[in-house]
Design a protein around this motif. Structure first.
Motif, PDB file in Angstrom:
ATOM      1  N   GLN A 114       4.926   5.953  -5.753  1.00  0.00           N
ATOM      2  CA  GLN A 114       4.670   6.504  -6.441  1.00  0.00           C
ATOM      3  C   GLN A 114       5.722   7.625  -6.291  1.00  0.00           C
ATOM      4  O   GLN A 114       6.197   7.908  -7.282  1.00  0.00           O
ATOM      5  CB  GLN A 114       3.471   7.576  -6.504  1.00  0.00           C
ATOM      6  CG  GLN A 114       2.303   6.688  -6.765  1.00  0.00           C
ATOM      7  CD  GLN A 114       1.531   6.859  -6.790  1.00  0.00           C
ATOM      8  OE1 GLN A 114       1.023   8.313  -6.584  1.00  0.00           O
ATOM      9  NE2 GLN A 114       0.027   6.898  -6.484  1.00  0.00           N
ATOM     10  N   THR A 115       6.215   7.940  -5.093  1.00  0.00           N
ATOM     11  CA  THR A 115       7.386   9.054  -4.742  1.00  0.00           C
ATOM     12  C   THR A 115       8.172   8.521  -3.875  1.00  0.00           C
ATOM     13  O   THR A 115       8.439   7.671  -3.162  1.00  0.00           O
ATOM     14  CB  THR A 115       6.749   9.924  -4.400  1.00  0.00           C
ATOM     15  OG1 THR A 115       5.606  10.483  -5.167  1.00  0.00           O
ATOM     16  CG2 THR A 115       7.445  11.042  -3.869  1.00  0.00           C
ATOM     17  N   ILE A 116       9.589   8.737  -4.344  1.00  0.00           N
ATOM     18  CA  ILE A 116      11.107   8.688  -2.786  1.00  0.00           C
ATOM     19  C   ILE A 116      11.532  10.104  -2.797  1.00  0.00           C
ATOM     20  O   ILE A 116      12.508  10.979  -3.840  1.00  0.00           O
ATOM     21  CB  ILE A 116      12.201   7.692  -3.939  1.00  0.00           C
ATOM     22  CG1 ILE A 116      11.418   6.441  -3.469  1.00  0.00           C
ATOM     23  CG2 ILE A 116      13.325   8.177  -2.887  1.00  0.00           C
ATOM     24  CD1 ILE A 116      11.894   5.243  -4.489  1.00  0.00           C
ATOM     25  N   GLY A 117      11.152  10.429  -1.495  1.00  0.00           N
ATOM     26  CA  GLY A 117      11.431  11.665  -1.542  1.00  0.00           C
ATOM     27  C   GLY A 117      13.030  11.904  -1.578  1.00  0.00           C
ATOM     28  O   GLY A 117      14.098  11.154  -1.709  1.00  0.00           O
TER      29      GLY A 117
ATOM     30  N   TYR B 252       1.223  -1.430  -0.186  1.00  0.00           N
ATOM     31  CA  TYR B 252      -0.197   0.184  -0.273  1.00  0.00           C
ATOM     32  C   TYR B 252       0.676   1.747   0.011  1.00  0.00           C
ATOM     33  O   TYR B 252       0.373   2.555  -0.348  1.00  0.00           O
ATOM     34  CB  TYR B 252      -1.004   0.123   1.206  1.00  0.00           C
ATOM     35  CG  TYR B 252      -2.401  -1.298   1.123  1.00  0.00           C
ATOM     36  CD1 TYR B 252      -3.324  -0.011   0.317  1.00  0.00           C
ATOM     37  CD2 TYR B 252      -2.195  -1.867   1.921  1.00  0.00           C
ATOM     38  CE1 TYR B 252      -4.296  -1.993   0.222  1.00  0.00           C
ATOM     39  CE2 TYR B 252      -3.340  -2.880   1.911  1.00  0.00           C
ATOM     40  CZ  TYR B 252      -4.333  -2.864   1.413  1.00  0.00           C
ATOM     41  OH  TYR B 252      -5.425  -3.324   1.073  1.00  0.00           O
ATOM     42  N   LEU B 253       2.218   1.130   0.626  1.00  0.00           N
ATOM     43  CA  LEU B 253       2.983   2.579   0.979  1.00  0.00           C
ATOM     44  C   LEU B 253       3.690   3.142  -0.733  1.00  0.00           C
ATOM     45  O   LEU B 253       3.446   2.219  -1.883  1.00  0.00           O
ATOM     46  CB  LEU B 253       4.735   1.710   1.296  1.00  0.00           C
ATOM     47  CG  LEU B 253       5.363   2.728   1.576  1.00  0.00           C
ATOM     48  CD1 LEU B 253       4.895   3.425   2.686  1.00  0.00           C
ATOM     49  CD2 LEU B 253       6.950   2.113   1.228  1.00  0.00           C
ATOM     50  N   GLN B 254       2.919   4.091  -0.704  1.00  0.00           N
ATOM     51  CA  GLN B 254       2.756   5.347  -2.055  1.00  0.00           C
ATOM     52  C   GLN B 254       4.270   5.964  -1.765  1.00  0.00           C
ATOM     53  O   GLN B 254       4.273   7.256  -3.128  1.00  0.00           O
ATOM     54  CB  GLN B 254       1.493   5.712  -2.241  1.00  0.00           C
ATOM     55  CG  GLN B 254       0.553   5.515  -2.195  1.00  0.00           C
ATOM     56  CD  GLN B 254      -0.476   5.986  -2.342  1.00  0.00           C
ATOM     57  OE1 GLN B 254      -0.871   6.468  -2.801  1.00  0.00           O
ATOM     58  NE2 GLN B 254      -1.586   5.339  -2.135  1.00  0.00           N
ATOM     59  N   THR B 255       4.710   6.279  -0.410  1.00  0.00           N
ATOM     60  CA  THR B 255       5.499   7.563  -0.754  1.00  0.00           C
ATOM     61  C   THR B 255       6.493   7.762   1.054  1.00  0.00           C
ATOM     62  O   THR B 255       5.986   6.823   1.540  1.00  0.00           O
ATOM     63  CB  THR B 255       4.797   9.423  -0.278  1.00  0.00           C
ATOM     64  OG1 THR B 255       3.868   9.170  -0.800  1.00  0.00           O
ATOM     65  CG2 THR B 255       6.043  10.291   0.532  1.00  0.00           C
TER      66      THR B 255
ATOM     67  N   GLN C 140       7.056   7.073 -10.371  1.00  0.00           N
ATOM     68  CA  GLN C 140       7.064   8.559 -10.743  1.00  0.00           C
ATOM     69  C   GLN C 140       7.692   8.911 -10.646  1.00  0.00           C
ATOM     70  O   GLN C 140       8.729   9.633 -11.942  1.00  0.00           O
ATOM     71  CB  GLN C 140       5.556   9.143 -10.664  1.00  0.00           C
ATOM     72  CG  GLN C 140       4.573   8.456 -11.274  1.00  0.00           C
ATOM     73  CD  GLN C 140       3.345   9.174 -11.082  1.00  0.00           C
ATOM     74  OE1 GLN C 140       2.932  10.416 -10.795  1.00  0.00           O
ATOM     75  NE2 GLN C 140       2.232   8.310 -10.559  1.00  0.00           N
ATOM     76  N   SER C 141       8.739   9.323  -9.392  1.00  0.00           N
ATOM     77  CA  SER C 141       9.815  10.547  -9.776  1.00  0.00           C
ATOM     78  C   SER C 141      10.669   9.976  -8.637  1.00  0.00           C
ATOM     79  O   SER C 141      10.423   9.161  -7.878  1.00  0.00           O
ATOM     80  CB  SER C 141       9.297  12.073  -8.654  1.00  0.00           C
ATOM     81  OG  SER C 141       8.494  11.706  -8.033  1.00  0.00           O
TER      82      SER C 141
ATOM     83  N   LEU D  62       8.516   5.855 -14.657  1.00  0.00           N
ATOM     84  CA  LEU D  62       9.234   7.120 -14.142  1.00  0.00           C
ATOM     85  C   LEU D  62       9.135   8.332 -15.482  1.00  0.00           C
ATOM     86  O   LEU D  62       9.428   8.088 -15.858  1.00  0.00           O
ATOM     87  CB  LEU D  62      10.845   6.664 -14.208  1.00  0.00           C
ATOM     88  CG  LEU D  62      11.759   7.845 -13.555  1.00  0.00           C
ATOM     89  CD1 LEU D  62      11.531   7.893 -11.830  1.00  0.00           C
ATOM     90  CD2 LEU D  62      13.529   6.840 -13.163  1.00  0.00           C
ATOM     91  N   LYS D  63       9.220   9.475 -14.580  1.00  0.00           N
ATOM     92  CA  LYS D  63       9.090  10.866 -15.519  1.00  0.00           C
ATOM     93  C   LYS D  63      10.338  11.789 -15.370  1.00  0.00           C
ATOM     94  O   LYS D  63      11.054  12.357 -15.833  1.00  0.00           O
ATOM     95  CB  LYS D  63       8.048  11.491 -15.049  1.00  0.00           C
ATOM     96  CG  LYS D  63       6.273  11.063 -15.493  1.00  0.00           C
ATOM     97  CD  LYS D  63       5.718  11.329 -15.696  1.00  0.00           C
ATOM     98  CE  LYS D  63       4.165  10.611 -15.961  1.00  0.00           C
ATOM     99  NZ  LYS D  63       2.942  11.038 -15.642  1.00  0.00           N
TER     100      LYS D  63
END
Length: 323
Positions: free
Chosen positions: A222-225, A197-200, A245-246, A267-268
């Motif tokens: 979706q995002t790795i900070g 479930y982890l998104q961020t 994505q990023s 990935l964008k």
């Protein structure tokens, strides 16, 4: 005799009320408890058993043969005991200790906010199993977040079992507080498997975790900070999920043992300095979805010999492949 009837009726009323109160208290945990919000996406979780876990304190109900996060529920009874025997201590109406980890009820779910280092070292022997669902005061809450600083600089932490329904590992906002990432500088932590479930994964989440050798990312990520895995010097390879994505600025800077990276077709963006000084990195394959490679993204990746750019690429930053 007629004068005694009001007293008899009053006593009967008091006795009935007391019995009802006792029944209500004792049945709180036997009927289906009220359920707070829980992850609602349709992600499948191969190999998981919704009824697994919770029989042995401290084990998290994990299958010893699998690192896949599994459901790990627990119930806190009215008298303060728990369904697994794990120790519980209430701090206030929304905050409590459970098996030496501090939890907080917020916006209909639960966040992990702290820990007891001494008990993690001596009682849990470095292994922490975070609960996926906690029933307290007759309401069941999903554990959805891990807050900034929750385990930062926890030298005793060696293994962590993340909650099955976890959606976010919170990131540091202040650039000067990189050392307060959720697991920053947990130098004995060796590997991490993220639930689906982890998104961020937030900024500085695993900053300076020098013993991590492998990570298994969730299929919903979706995002790795920014600086999320900065100086994870033992990390050797990474496979990103197709949902990503990023990748944030300096996310994998100075991961000196990293040899290969496989990027997904989702990935964008690869941020500034994302793989700066990854001196062992010899192979990268860019996806057709990639649009931006930031400044110094692969600066000083001295083992990288050749790259093939996709047609989708729109921007290559300054010194992106210097040296």
């Amino acid at each position: 005799m007629t004068e005694a009837r009001p007293n008899i009726m009053f006593k009967h009323f008091i006795l009935t009320a007391a019995l009802l109160a006792t029944f209500t208290l004792s049945s709180c945990g036997t009927d289906e408890p009220e359920t707070s919000d829980a992850p609602s996406d349709n992600t499948e979780h191969p190999g998981t058993d919704p009824g697994a876990g919770g029989d042995t304190p401290g084990t998290g109900g994990e299958d010893p043969g699998s690192d896949e996060p599994r459901e790990n529920p627990i119930t806190v009874n009215a008298d303060g005991t728990t369904s697994t025997g794990a120790p519980f201590r209430r701090i206030d109406d929304t905050t409590f200790w459970l098996n030496y980890v501090k939890y907080h009820i917020v916006d209909g779910h639960i966040a992990v906010i702290g820990r007891d280092d001494t008990e993690i070292e001596h009682t849990l022997k470095g292994e922490v199993a975070l609960y996926s669902n906690i029933t307290i005061d007759c309401v069941t809450y999903a554990v959805r977040e891990i807050e900034v600083s929750a385990f930062s600089r926890c030298d005793a932490l060696k293994v962590v079992h993340l909650p099955y329904g976890l959606t976010e590992i919170k990131g540091v906002v202040n650039d000067n507080r990189y050392d307060s990432g959720a697991f920053a500088y947990c130098k004995e932590l060796t590997n991490v498997t993220f639930p689906n479930y982890l998104q961020t994964i937030g900024n500085d989440a695993f900053f300076g975790c020098t013993s991590i050798t492998a990570v298994t990312f969730s299929t919903s990520l979706q995002t790795i900070g920014k600086q999320a895995f900065y100086k994870c010097t033992s990390l050797t390879s990474i496979t990103f999920p197709n949902s990503l994505q990023s990748i944030g600025d300096e996310a994998f800077t100075s991961c000196a043992s990293l040899t290969s990276v496989s990027f997904p077709n989702s990935l964008k963006t690869i941020g500034t300095g994302a793989f700066y000084n990854c001196t062992s990195l010899s192979s990268v394959i860019f996806p057709n979805s990639l649009q931006t490679i930031g400044n110094e993204a692969f600066y000083n990746c001295s083992s990288l010999k050749s790259v093939i750019f996709p047609n989708s690429l729109q921007t290559i930053g300054n010194e992106a492949f210097y040296n």
